[in-house]
Design a protein around this motif. Structure first.
Motif, short mmCIF file in Angstrom:
data_model
loop_
_atom_site.label_atom_id
_atom_site.label_comp_id
_atom_site.label_asym_id
_atom_site.label_seq_id
_atom_site.Cartn_x
_atom_site.Cartn_y
_atom_site.Cartn_z
N ALA A 30 6.09 -1.66 -3.51
CA ALA A 30 4.81 -2.38 -3.53
C ALA A 30 3.68 -1.45 -3.90
CB ALA A 30 4.56 -3.03 -2.17
N ILE A 35 -7.87 -3.71 -3.27
CA ILE A 35 -6.50 -3.50 -2.80
C ILE A 35 -6.44 -3.74 -1.30
CG2 ILE A 35 -4.62 -1.81 -2.57
CD1 ILE A 35 -5.64 -0.46 -5.07
N SER A 70 1.25 -2.61 0.02
CA SER A 70 -0.08 -3.00 -0.43
C SER A 70 0.03 -3.87 -1.67
CB SER A 70 -0.92 -1.75 -0.74
OG SER A 70 -0.32 -1.00 -1.78
N TYR A 71 -1.08 -4.51 -2.03
CA TYR A 71 -1.10 -5.35 -3.22
C TYR A 71 -2.54 -5.44 -3.73
CZ TYR A 71 -2.90 -9.06 -0.19
OH TYR A 71 -3.66 -9.80 0.69
N VAL A 72 -2.67 -5.77 -5.02
CA VAL A 72 -4.00 -5.97 -5.60
C VAL A 72 -4.42 -7.40 -5.28
CG1 VAL A 72 -5.35 -6.04 -7.73
CG2 VAL A 72 -3.58 -4.30 -7.44
N GLN A 73 -5.40 -7.52 -4.41
CA GLN A 73 -5.84 -8.84 -3.98
C GLN A 73 -6.67 -9.53 -5.06
OE1 GLN A 73 -8.91 -8.97 -1.03
NE2 GLN A 73 -8.18 -10.87 -0.13
N THR A 118 1.29 -1.82 -7.21
CA THR A 118 -0.18 -1.87 -7.04
C THR A 118 -0.87 -0.86 -7.94
OG1 THR A 118 0.02 -2.62 -4.75
CG2 THR A 118 -2.05 -1.56 -5.38
N GLN A 119 -0.39 0.38 -7.94
CA GLN A 119 -1.03 1.41 -8.75
C GLN A 119 -0.80 1.19 -10.24
OE1 GLN A 119 -3.19 3.34 -7.47
NE2 GLN A 119 -2.70 2.68 -5.37
N SER A 141 -11.08 -3.50 -8.90
CA SER A 141 -9.98 -4.09 -8.14
C SER A 141 -10.21 -3.95 -6.65
CB SER A 141 -8.64 -3.43 -8.53
OG SER A 141 -8.67 -2.05 -8.21
N ARG A 180 -0.68 -1.80 -11.70
CA ARG A 180 -1.66 -2.81 -12.09
C ARG A 180 -3.06 -2.22 -12.14
NH1 ARG A 180 -2.82 -8.70 -9.21
NH2 ARG A 180 -4.15 -9.50 -10.89
N ARG A 181 -3.37 -1.36 -11.20
CA ARG A 181 -4.69 -0.73 -11.17
C ARG A 181 -4.87 0.18 -12.39
NH1 ARG A 181 -6.90 3.84 -7.88
NH2 ARG A 181 -9.15 3.49 -7.71
#
Length: 280
Positions: free
Chosen positions: A10, A41, A78-81, A14-15, A39, A17-18
């Motif tokens: 995860a 996170i 974690s995730y990109v909210q 996340t990183q 973003s 996509r960021r």
């Protein structure tokens, strides 16, 4: 152990996509009117780990009583909210080109629900004939004298493409377009107002559309809005190159850290499967 694999994976997603978001910002650092993405996170809910155990009471019969021993909390990743674009006014630069027009916001009201300032846009027409919105004032004239923004005709207050049959023209602060020698304006550049920027969706190349499909209202003759158009100037993008580069390096390092954790878990599982369970 599998929870650790999911957590590290995860973090890598996340990183990744960021990094893609930051790379797109860097690629558009010199795009007129581009609004940099940011973003948010968030972490998944933490899990509380407990161990089941028996406690022996100091009695003659030695009674065992089941109990729970708290070990601690476990983060599940974690995730990109959310990825959003703060619609801030970019700086201006003079270009000297008559086809460059910067949209300068002077007073734009706050949205009473979000307490976030709205934003103003040029209105253009895409290939399907639909209205779209942009801050890119780097206009061009085609062979037929039509005014374009990145391949899309710029619309006037009448909803029609602006036709300028001359290379010499002037744009006033309120958007009236005058051709040399003509005392009457040939058109007025329309400016639209987005009261709630959450309703805007990126459509590529600095173009926006509304998520509900409704057209934005015009800002012209709106007493609560003040703006002006500045010819021979462009609005810079809001990308901070130095900060973006630093954030990209941070994202790379975080991705690598999660990757090493994932590799460590993989080696541990390989050892458990091939060595610990091996019969001598």
């Amino acid at each position: 152990m599998l929870r650790g694999l999911y957590t590290a994976t995860a973090g890598m997603l996340t990183q990744q996509r960021r990094t893609e978001m930051l790379s797109n910002n860097m690629a558009n650092a010199n795009t007129a009117g581009y609004k940099a993405d940011q973003s948010t996170i968030r972490a998944f809910p933490e899990m509380l780990l407990q161990r089941m155990e028996n406690k022996t009471l100091p009695t003659g019969n030695g009674i065992n009583v089941p109990g729970m021993q708290t070990i601690g909390s476990l983060n599940t990743g974690s995730y990109v909210q959310e990825i959003k674009s703060p619609f801030l006014q970019g700086g201006l630069k003079e270009t000297g080109l008559v086809t460059d027009v910067a949209l300068v916001e002077e007073n734009v009201p706050l949205n009473p629900e979000t307490n976030v300032k709205g934003s103003l846009f040029f209105v253009v027409q895409n290939q399907a004939g639909e209205e779209r919105y942009t801050r890119n004032g780097h206009f061009t004239l085609d062979n037929n004298g039509l005014l374009f923004s990145d391949g899309n005709p710029v619309l006037s207050t009448t909803g029609q493409p602006i036709s300028i049959q001359s290379g010499e023209f002037n744009v006033t602060e309120n958007g009236d377009v005058y051709v040399s020698g003509d005392p009457e304006p040939v058109a007025q550049i329309d400016v639209r107002f987005a009261a709630d920027v959450r309703n805007l969706v990126k459509d590529g190349n600095g173009i926006y559309r509304t998520s509900d499909g409704q057209a934005l209202p015009t800002a012209i003759n709106n007493g609560d809005i003040q703006y002006n158009l500045k010819q021979k100037s462009l609005e810079n993008s809001t990308v901070d190159i130095g900060r973006t580069y630093t954030d990209m390096m941070t994202a790379y390092r975080s991705f690598e850290a999660n990757q090493k954790v994932l590799q460590a878990y993989d080696k541990s599982m390989e050892k458990a499967a091939n060595e610990i369970g091996r019969l001598s």
